[in-house]
Design an enzyme around this catalytic site. Structure first.
Site, PDB file in Angstrom:
ATOM      1  N   ASP A  85       0.808  -1.206   0.000  1.00 57.58           N
ATOM      2  CA  ASP A  85       0.000   0.000   0.000  1.00 57.58           C
ATOM      3  C   ASP A  85       0.851   1.270   0.000  1.00 57.58           C
ATOM      4  OD1 ASP A  85      -2.038   1.769   0.242  1.00 57.58           O
ATOM      5  OD2 ASP A  85      -2.619   1.198   2.259  1.00 57.58           O
ATOM      6  N   ASP A 278      -2.308   5.947  -5.199  1.00 53.91           N
ATOM      7  CA  ASP A 278      -2.605   5.023  -4.111  1.00 53.91           C
ATOM      8  C   ASP A 278      -2.901   3.611  -4.621  1.00 53.91           C
ATOM      9  OD1 ASP A 278      -3.444   3.752  -1.839  1.00 53.91           O
ATOM     10  OD2 ASP A 278      -5.083   5.123  -1.404  1.00 53.91           O
TER      11      ASP A 278
END
Ligand SMILES: *[C@@H]1O[C@H](CO)[C@@H](O)[C@H](O)[C@H]1NC(C)=O
Ligand SMILES: *[C@@H]1O[C@H](CO)[C@@H](O)[C@H](O)[C@H]1NC(C)=O
Ligand SMILES: *[C@@H]1O[C@H](CO)[C@@H](O)[C@H](O)[C@H]1NC(C)=O
Ligand SMILES: *[C@@H]1O[C@H](CO)[C@@H](O)[C@H](O)[C@H]1NC(C)=O
Ligand SMILES: *[C@@H]1O[C@H](CO)[C@@H](O)[C@H](O)[C@H]1NC(C)=O
Length: 473
Positions: A85, A278
């Site tokens: 992430d 992201d």
């Protein structure tokens, strides 16, 4: 919160390759490369919705993982799968004794767990680890340190969290800015060296920088290179843009989007919009008015329940592109990268009321939340995240490239090989008003979504993503 139980997991094509490739020679380049795997995502729109309630890039649903990598932690080493992430900055893992992991369905089993006292190299740091969401869910417990290995490449005493209470069955590997760690934002403590920073500090790589190549929707392979760039995985030149500071500090991968075209038609021009890169977000979220125009252009129908839109699956055969410009460069996203195939739990596709098969569209309205370039955008770009210089280098990806030419990222200014600084990059005037330095409190709640539903004509909404979305790296 709707559970994943009603959704069928279909076409679970997990790759079983040796995931980790370490490229490090005695006097050669210092680069750590990892491959990743993909897992199907049940319902990306639903998953993102849960995620966007809070600020941290942590997914809440058990199986709905996108990009993950394998690691071992402790002595003797314990294997774990971690969700990779770029939108968060802490590594944290589950422990078998948590209420979640003790459930009879053994939800934590597939990703693995860690037991502190079973590791001879475990060291306790403090009991202030707490990643949480606006609705109170998240993970909390101890910060500890232990030996963490990626394919035999070892980091001693890497700090991470243990979720003694947790709502996420899979641990997260957050690789963002150290300032975005929850011990900074929530516990008011100084930043620690998270994984990429620790690799740099330990000399495994020269500087805190890494490259991500996700490859396309129909592919299983991709890579992350810590400390390196693979020049065979993109076309043209890497172009370098500044990361946008928030309140004078760098905490998130925000860059400025300046224009947007759909099939050659300009949807928005002269923008100065801050957007977050992201990998933890399945879809791409843009301002409501812009999204409305895109939906009109491609004939998408918005479903307010899902917070996302559907298009005829045949749009995947349309050869036009969506073009995202960032001062320079422009990244073109093929229409077929934006059309996500779904099936119902009974194995059929959802359809519109007229019987036409419906697919999920990869762009959704941001409402009052942050604008996010998620995986539906990121697969089309090769992205270098240079945390030391606060710069992002971008180039159009080269899909399915099997060639490789890995070069090292050095130190100091202009350390990304072959990258050119973009002249006069536009600074954002919008989209940076929601800094999330508060870790968990910045994004705004989903209640503020003011997007006007267009139509809700989907017959079946109980869906699972079939062809896309596993992990890569
Ligand atoms: C990760 O570990 C699992 C379980 O051992 C294995 O099946 C899988 O192939 C590994 N994947 C990678 C990318 O190493
Ligand atoms: C580990 O063992 C010690 C000594 O028995 C105990 O005090 C401690 O609570 C244990 N830690 C955890 C996290 O279980
Ligand atoms: C974590 O933080 C949340 C929000 O501040 C709080 O409600 C929760 O009790 C905390 N959890 C733990 C275990 O400290
Ligand atoms: C592709 O989609 C665009 C946008 O909806 C449309 O303008 C164009 O006519 C389509 N092209 C084809 C070949 O269908
Ligand atoms: C990449 O490979 C996959 C799997 O073979 C294929 O389905 C896909 O069309 C390829 N993508 C491109 C852009 O060539």
């Amino acid at each position: 919160m709707r559970t994943a139980a009603v959704l069928a997991l279909v076409a679970s094509v997990l790759t079983t390759t040796e995931g980790l490739t370490i490229q490090q020679r005695q006097n050669g380049p210092r680069i750590v490369g990892l491959q990743t795997e993909r897992r199907p995502v049940l319902n990306p729109a639903h998953r993102d919705k849960l995620r966007r309630r809070g600020t941290l890039a942590v997914s809440l649903d058990n199986e709905e993982t996108l990009y993950f990598i394998n690691a071992t932690i402790g002595t003797p080493p314990k294997s774990l799968r971690l969700h990779l992430d770029t939108g968060s900055s802490d590594l944290w893992v589950n422990t078998p004794s948590s209420q979640l992991c003790r459930e009879s369905s053994q939800p934590c089993k597939f990703a693995g767990t860690y037991t502190a006292n079973s590791s001879s190299t475990y060291e306790y740091i403090g009991s202030y680890f707490n990643i949480s969401y606006v609705d109170g869910s998240g993970a909390a417990g101890d910060y500890v340190s232990d030996t963490v290995s990626f394919g035999g490449q070892k980091l001693d005493r890497l700090q991470f969290g243990i979720g003694y209470s947790s709502t996420n069955a899979q641990g997260i590997l957050g690789i963002g800015y150290a300032l975005n760690e929850v011990q900074v934002g929530r516990a008011g403590k100084p930043a620690y060296n998270n994984l990429p920073a620790a690799m740099a500090a330990d000399g495994l790589i020269q500087s805190n920088a890494y490259s991500l190549w996700l490859n396309d929707l129909s592919s299983n392979t991709g890579s992350i290179l810590f400390g390196g760039v693979d020049t065979e995985k993109y076309t043209g030149d890497l172009q370098t843009l500044p990361v946008l500071a928030e309140r004078g500090v760098f905490a998130e991968f925000l860059i400025t989007l300046t224009s947007l075209k759909v099939a050659g038609t300009t949807v928005a021009d002269n923008m100065a919009l801050g957007v977050l890169l992201d990998t933890g977000s399945s879809l791409t979220y843009l301002p409501d008015a812009v999204v409305q125009d895109i939906y009109n252009d491609v004939g998408a129908q918005y479903d307010s329940e899902q917070g996302a839109a559907y298009v005829p699956c045949s749009l995947a055969r349309n050869t036009s592109t969506m073009d995202f410009t960032f001062s320079s460069p422009t990244i073109s996203v093929d229409m077929n990268e934006l059309v996500l195939d779904l099936v119902t739990s009974s194995g059929t596709r959802p359809t519109f009321q007229n019987g036409v098969p419906a697919c999920l569209f990869g762009i959704a309205p941001a409402g009052s939340g942050t604008n996010v370039l998620g995986d539906t955008f990121l697969r089309s770009a090769y992205v270098v995240y240079d945390l030391d210089n606060n710069q992002i280098s971008l180039a159009p990806t080269k899909f399915n490239s099997t060639a490789s030419n890995v070069v090292e990222i050095g130190t100091g200014a202009n350390s990304v090989p072959g990258a050119t600084l973009v002249a006069n990059p536009v600074a954002a005037t919008a989209g940076v008003s929601n800094p999330s330095l508060s870790n968990g409190l910045g994004l705004g709640s989903s209640a503020g979504n003011t997007f006007a539903p267009v139509l809700s004509a989907i017959v079946a909404v109980s869906v699972a993503l079939v062809s896309g979305v596993m992990i890569i790296l």
